[in-house]
Design an enzyme around this catalytic site. Sequence first.
Site, PDB file in Angstrom:
ATOM      1  N   ASP A  89       0.878  -1.175   0.000  1.00  0.00           N
ATOM      2  CA  ASP A  89       0.000   0.000   0.000  1.00  0.00           C
ATOM      3  C   ASP A  89       0.917   1.229   0.000  1.00  0.00           C
ATOM      4  O   ASP A  89       1.789   1.350   0.867  1.00  0.00           O
ATOM      5  CB  ASP A  89      -0.872  -0.022   1.265  1.00  0.00           C
ATOM      6  CG  ASP A  89      -1.865   1.124   1.305  1.00  0.00           C
ATOM      7  OD1 ASP A  89      -1.643   2.157   0.629  1.00  0.00           O
ATOM      8  OD2 ASP A  89      -2.859   0.995   2.037  1.00  0.00           O
ATOM      9  N   LYS A 154      -1.233  10.338 -12.500  1.00  0.00           N
ATOM     10  CA  LYS A 154      -2.577  10.440 -13.092  1.00  0.00           C
ATOM     11  C   LYS A 154      -3.492  11.118 -12.072  1.00  0.00           C
ATOM     12  O   LYS A 154      -3.615  10.654 -10.939  1.00  0.00           O
ATOM     13  CB  LYS A 154      -3.124   9.053 -13.423  1.00  0.00           C
ATOM     14  CG  LYS A 154      -4.562   9.112 -13.925  1.00  0.00           C
ATOM     15  CD  LYS A 154      -4.980   7.827 -14.562  1.00  0.00           C
ATOM     16  CE  LYS A 154      -5.240   6.737 -13.539  1.00  0.00           C
ATOM     17  NZ  LYS A 154      -5.584   5.473 -14.209  1.00  0.00           N
TER      18      LYS A 154
HETATM   19  C1  LIG Z   1      -5.321   1.913 -13.529  1.00  0.00           C
HETATM   20  S1  LIG Z   1      -4.533   0.713 -12.541  1.00  0.00           S
HETATM   21  C2  LIG Z   1      -2.871   0.788 -13.154  1.00  0.00           C
HETATM   22  C3  LIG Z   1      -2.681   0.143 -14.516  1.00  0.00           C
HETATM   23  C4  LIG Z   1      -1.224  -0.065 -14.843  1.00  0.00           C
HETATM   24  N1  LIG Z   1      -0.568   1.223 -15.135  1.00  0.00           N
HETATM   25  C5  LIG Z   1      -1.027  -0.955 -16.039  1.00  0.00           C
HETATM   26  O1  LIG Z   1      -0.532  -0.471 -17.054  1.00  0.00           O
HETATM   27  O2  LIG Z   1      -1.325  -2.146 -15.972  1.00  0.00           O
HETATM   28  C6  LIG Z   1      -4.402   1.530 -10.990  1.00  0.00           C
HETATM   29  C7  LIG Z   1      -3.784   0.672  -9.878  1.00  0.00           C
HETATM   30  O3  LIG Z   1      -3.610   1.471  -8.711  1.00  0.00           O
HETATM   31  C8  LIG Z   1      -3.591   0.552  -7.606  1.00  0.00           C
HETATM   32  N2  LIG Z   1      -3.749   1.220  -6.316  1.00  0.00           N
HETATM   33  C9  LIG Z   1      -4.815   1.942  -5.867  1.00  0.00           C
HETATM   34  N3  LIG Z   1      -4.601   2.358  -4.595  1.00  0.00           N
HETATM   35  C10 LIG Z   1      -3.362   1.914  -4.230  1.00  0.00           C
HETATM   36  C11 LIG Z   1      -2.577   2.021  -3.041  1.00  0.00           C
HETATM   37  N4  LIG Z   1      -3.041   2.665  -1.955  1.00  0.00           N
HETATM   38  N5  LIG Z   1      -1.348   1.447  -3.019  1.00  0.00           N
HETATM   39  C12 LIG Z   1      -0.894   0.774  -4.108  1.00  0.00           C
HETATM   40  N6  LIG Z   1      -1.584   0.632  -5.271  1.00  0.00           N
HETATM   41  C13 LIG Z   1      -2.808   1.187  -5.336  1.00  0.00           C
HETATM   42  C14 LIG Z   1      -4.765  -0.368  -7.940  1.00  0.00           C
HETATM   43  O4  LIG Z   1      -4.658  -1.593  -7.207  1.00  0.00           O
HETATM   44  C15 LIG Z   1      -4.645  -0.532  -9.464  1.00  0.00           C
HETATM   45  O5  LIG Z   1      -3.998  -1.734  -9.788  1.00  0.00           O
END
Ligand SMILES: C[S@@+](CC[C@H](N)C(=O)[O-])C[C@H]1O[C@@H](n2cnc3c(N)ncnc32)[C@H](O)[C@@H]1O
Length: 201
Positions: A89, A154
């Site tokens: 996280d 993003k």
């Molecule tokens: C849109 S996806 C990313 C896609 C990636 N760039 C790809 O090309 O495959 C966004 C990611 O952010 C992660 N995410 C959201 N909150 C998070 C956190 N607190 N810590 C780590 N990862 C997190 C989600 O689990 C998700 O897999």
Amino acid sequence: MPKPYIPNDKWSQRAAKEGYLARSVYKLMELDARYELIRPGLRVLDIGAAPGSWLQYTSDKLGPNGRVLGLDLKPIKDIAPNVTTKVIDVFDDAAVSNAIAEMSWKHVDLVLSDIAPNTSGIKDVDQWRSIELNRKIAAIAQKYLRGHGAVVMKVFRGKDFDAFTHELKTQFGRLKVMSALASRDRSREVYVVCSDAIAVS
Ligand SMILES: C[S@@+](CC[C@H](N)C(=O)[O-])C[C@H]1O[C@@H](n2cnc3c(N)ncnc32)[C@H](O)[C@@H]1O
């Protein structure tokens, strides 16, 4: 018999055809074409990296002398020898610094983040969560980037967007905003690219 999954938009169809794990890869390609971010041999940190399309693209461009560390709440399957992944996280500061220390890195050359909160459908809540995540990404970037190193974030546009970019301008010497062609038509997401971190005294 279950029907095979057939993506229903042109970017997902293209990703499936070209062997990428997500359509998001085309956003990174556009960012890279515009800002020349990824070069052979760099040390790259990719935060919010699952399922891994940015890791696939970055790994290819880095070549055997570069390394990319991908962090996400979700596990990521093995991608290539120059890719390491950890289930973390991003709000867990100790876990993030341990993951970077395990790479024997003191600094990174580039931070990529496509991180996105679980969306609630409530516009202001989702935008606030996106900003909170990105405050953390910016803090990590400030801590680990060196020289002219860049961070890609993003961010959902909304009422807090201008205040956030204002904050970023106190932390980084350069800031650019790009809307990606592969973002969904109704999406409010943009990519903010900052570099030249200002040293914290
Ligand atoms: C849109 S996806 C990313 C896609 C990636 N760039 C790809 O090309 O495959 C966004 C990611 O952010 C992660 N995410 C959201 N909150 C998070 C956190 N607190 N810590 C780590 N990862 C997190 C989600 O689990 C998700 O897999």
